[in-house]
Design a protein around this motif. Structure first.
Motif, PDB file in Angstrom:
ATOM      1  N   LEU A  88     -81.044  -4.966  38.399  1.00 57.58           N
ATOM      2  CA  LEU A  88     -81.063  -4.763  36.952  1.00 57.58           C
ATOM      3  C   LEU A  88     -81.267  -6.090  36.214  1.00 57.58           C
ATOM      4  O   LEU A  88     -82.108  -6.187  35.317  1.00 57.58           O
ATOM      5  CB  LEU A  88     -79.758  -4.097  36.516  1.00 57.58           C
ATOM      6  CG  LEU A  88     -79.680  -3.583  35.103  1.00 57.58           C
ATOM      7  CD1 LEU A  88     -80.764  -2.546  34.825  1.00 57.58           C
ATOM      8  CD2 LEU A  88     -78.302  -2.971  34.861  1.00 57.58           C
ATOM      9  N   GLN A  89     -80.532  -7.093  36.608  1.00 56.74           N
ATOM     10  CA  GLN A  89     -80.660  -8.397  35.962  1.00 56.74           C
ATOM     11  C   GLN A  89     -82.045  -9.003  36.223  1.00 56.74           C
ATOM     12  O   GLN A  89     -82.667  -9.573  35.320  1.00 56.74           O
ATOM     13  CB  GLN A  89     -79.579  -9.349  36.455  1.00 56.74           C
ATOM     14  CG  GLN A  89     -79.586 -10.672  35.723  1.00 56.74           C
ATOM     15  CD  GLN A  89     -78.428 -11.570  36.123  1.00 56.74           C
ATOM     16  OE1 GLN A  89     -77.745 -11.323  37.104  1.00 56.74           O
ATOM     17  NE2 GLN A  89     -78.217 -12.608  35.359  1.00 56.74           N
TER      18      GLN A  89
ATOM     19  N   TYR B  33     -76.602   9.404  34.750  1.00 56.49           N
ATOM     20  CA  TYR B  33     -77.962   9.812  35.092  1.00 56.49           C
ATOM     21  C   TYR B  33     -78.947   9.543  33.955  1.00 56.49           C
ATOM     22  O   TYR B  33     -80.026   8.997  34.182  1.00 56.49           O
ATOM     23  CB  TYR B  33     -77.958  11.295  35.474  1.00 56.49           C
ATOM     24  CG  TYR B  33     -79.293  11.828  35.893  1.00 56.49           C
ATOM     25  CD1 TYR B  33     -79.856  11.466  37.110  1.00 56.49           C
ATOM     26  CD2 TYR B  33     -80.000  12.689  35.070  1.00 56.49           C
ATOM     27  CE1 TYR B  33     -81.089  11.946  37.493  1.00 56.49           C
ATOM     28  CE2 TYR B  33     -81.241  13.180  35.450  1.00 56.49           C
ATOM     29  CZ  TYR B  33     -81.775  12.808  36.666  1.00 56.49           C
ATOM     30  OH  TYR B  33     -83.002  13.290  37.039  1.00 56.49           O
ATOM     31  N   ASP B  34     -78.582   9.913  32.741  1.00 56.14           N
ATOM     32  CA  ASP B  34     -79.482   9.705  31.600  1.00 56.14           C
ATOM     33  C   ASP B  34     -79.779   8.225  31.376  1.00 56.14           C
ATOM     34  O   ASP B  34     -80.910   7.847  31.043  1.00 56.14           O
ATOM     35  CB  ASP B  34     -78.893  10.319  30.323  1.00 56.14           C
ATOM     36  CG  ASP B  34     -78.893  11.838  30.360  1.00 56.14           C
ATOM     37  OD1 ASP B  34     -79.759  12.421  31.055  1.00 56.14           O
ATOM     38  OD2 ASP B  34     -78.035  12.441  29.697  1.00 56.14           O
TER      39      ASP B  34
ATOM     40  N   LEU C 245     -83.310   3.377  31.895  1.00 58.76           N
ATOM     41  CA  LEU C 245     -83.561   2.061  32.485  1.00 58.76           C
ATOM     42  C   LEU C 245     -84.835   2.071  33.321  1.00 58.76           C
ATOM     43  O   LEU C 245     -85.639   1.130  33.253  1.00 58.76           O
ATOM     44  CB  LEU C 245     -82.370   1.625  33.343  1.00 58.76           C
ATOM     45  CG  LEU C 245     -81.112   1.223  32.583  1.00 58.76           C
ATOM     46  CD1 LEU C 245     -79.909   1.122  33.519  1.00 58.76           C
ATOM     47  CD2 LEU C 245     -81.335  -0.095  31.847  1.00 58.76           C
ATOM     48  N   ALA C 246     -85.043   3.125  34.100  1.00 52.81           N
ATOM     49  CA  ALA C 246     -86.257   3.235  34.903  1.00 52.81           C
ATOM     50  C   ALA C 246     -87.492   3.262  34.004  1.00 52.81           C
ATOM     51  O   ALA C 246     -88.500   2.614  34.295  1.00 52.81           O
ATOM     52  CB  ALA C 246     -86.198   4.482  35.789  1.00 52.81           C
ATOM     53  N   ASP C 247     -87.401   3.997  32.897  1.00 53.30           N
ATOM     54  CA  ASP C 247     -88.524   4.052  31.950  1.00 53.30           C
ATOM     55  C   ASP C 247     -88.779   2.684  31.318  1.00 53.30           C
ATOM     56  O   ASP C 247     -89.927   2.255  31.208  1.00 53.30           O
ATOM     57  CB  ASP C 247     -88.251   5.074  30.846  1.00 53.30           C
ATOM     58  CG  ASP C 247     -88.313   6.511  31.336  1.00 53.30           C
ATOM     59  OD1 ASP C 247     -88.838   6.754  32.443  1.00 53.30           O
ATOM     60  OD2 ASP C 247     -87.827   7.396  30.598  1.00 53.30           O
TER      61      ASP C 247
ATOM     62  N   TYR D  19     -85.845   2.596  43.077  1.00 51.58           N
ATOM     63  CA  TYR D  19     -85.990   1.139  43.031  1.00 51.58           C
ATOM     64  C   TYR D  19     -84.771   0.514  42.366  1.00 51.58           C
ATOM     65  O   TYR D  19     -84.216  -0.459  42.874  1.00 51.58           O
ATOM     66  CB  TYR D  19     -87.265   0.745  42.278  1.00 51.58           C
ATOM     67  CG  TYR D  19     -87.484  -0.744  42.249  1.00 51.58           C
ATOM     68  CD1 TYR D  19     -88.179  -1.377  43.263  1.00 51.58           C
ATOM     69  CD2 TYR D  19     -86.971  -1.523  41.218  1.00 51.58           C
ATOM     70  CE1 TYR D  19     -88.361  -2.756  43.254  1.00 51.58           C
ATOM     71  CE2 TYR D  19     -87.153  -2.899  41.202  1.00 51.58           C
ATOM     72  CZ  TYR D  19     -87.842  -3.500  42.219  1.00 51.58           C
ATOM     73  OH  TYR D  19     -88.011  -4.864  42.219  1.00 51.58           O
ATOM     74  N   LEU D  20     -84.352   1.081  41.230  1.00 52.80           N
ATOM     75  CA  LEU D  20     -83.170   0.548  40.532  1.00 52.80           C
ATOM     76  C   LEU D  20     -81.944   0.517  41.435  1.00 52.80           C
ATOM     77  O   LEU D  20     -81.142  -0.406  41.375  1.00 52.80           O
ATOM     78  CB  LEU D  20     -82.833   1.410  39.306  1.00 52.80           C
ATOM     79  CG  LEU D  20     -83.570   1.141  38.024  1.00 52.80           C
ATOM     80  CD1 LEU D  20     -83.157   2.158  36.969  1.00 52.80           C
ATOM     81  CD2 LEU D  20     -83.328  -0.266  37.522  1.00 52.80           C
ATOM     82  N   LEU D  21     -81.815   1.552  42.257  1.00 52.14           N
ATOM     83  CA  LEU D  21     -80.640   1.661  43.118  1.00 52.14           C
ATOM     84  C   LEU D  21     -80.793   0.936  44.450  1.00 52.14           C
ATOM     85  O   LEU D  21     -79.896   0.972  45.288  1.00 52.14           O
ATOM     86  CB  LEU D  21     -80.322   3.147  43.366  1.00 52.14           C
ATOM     87  CG  LEU D  21     -79.994   3.950  42.108  1.00 52.14           C
ATOM     88  CD1 LEU D  21     -79.769   5.415  42.455  1.00 52.14           C
ATOM     89  CD2 LEU D  21     -78.780   3.373  41.389  1.00 52.14           C
TER      90      LEU D  21
END
Length: 113
Positions: free
Chosen positions: A6-7, A43-44, A49-51, A59-61
């Motif tokens: 995330l960072q 989830y939302d 964040l993915a968008d 990928y985020l996870l």
């Protein structure tokens, strides 16, 4: 893994914590907890964040290293796990070039009609 990714995505995009917090409708402190690993997003928020970062939730996870490439009509994933950051940028530029080239081809076809 999630806080690090995330960072990294935020800094790659040149955004501040305040920018991302505003986008999510959260306080900078609440968003900061995600980057510090003190809280996990719902989830939302993961979808948002993915968008924002143009990546998959996987990928985020940290489940895979794929980036979204394309636009709203033509999205696809590419596996970037074996590519350097520079190579990923080259792929994105090539996609943009092909989009530009295709738009030019379509306009010349219209002129011939």
């Amino acid at each position: 893994m999630f806080p690090v990714i995330l960072q990294q995505l935020r800094t790659e995009k040149g955004l501040t914590r305040q920018d991302v917090a505003d986008y999510l409708g959260k306080t900078p402190q609440a968003y900061g907890y995600y980057e510090k690993g003190k809280r996990e997003p719902n989830y939302d928020t993961l979808i948002s964040l993915a968008d924002l970062f143009d990546v998959s939730i996987d990928y985020l996870l940290g489940r895979n290293y794929q980036h979204l490439v394309g636009d709203d009509e033509h999205l696809f994933f590419i596996d970037t796990s074996e590519l350097t950051d520079e190579a990923v940028e080259d792929v994105k530029k090539h996609v943009e070039y092909m989009r530009y080239k295709s738009q030019g081809d379509h306009s010349s076809e219209k002129l011939r009609s």
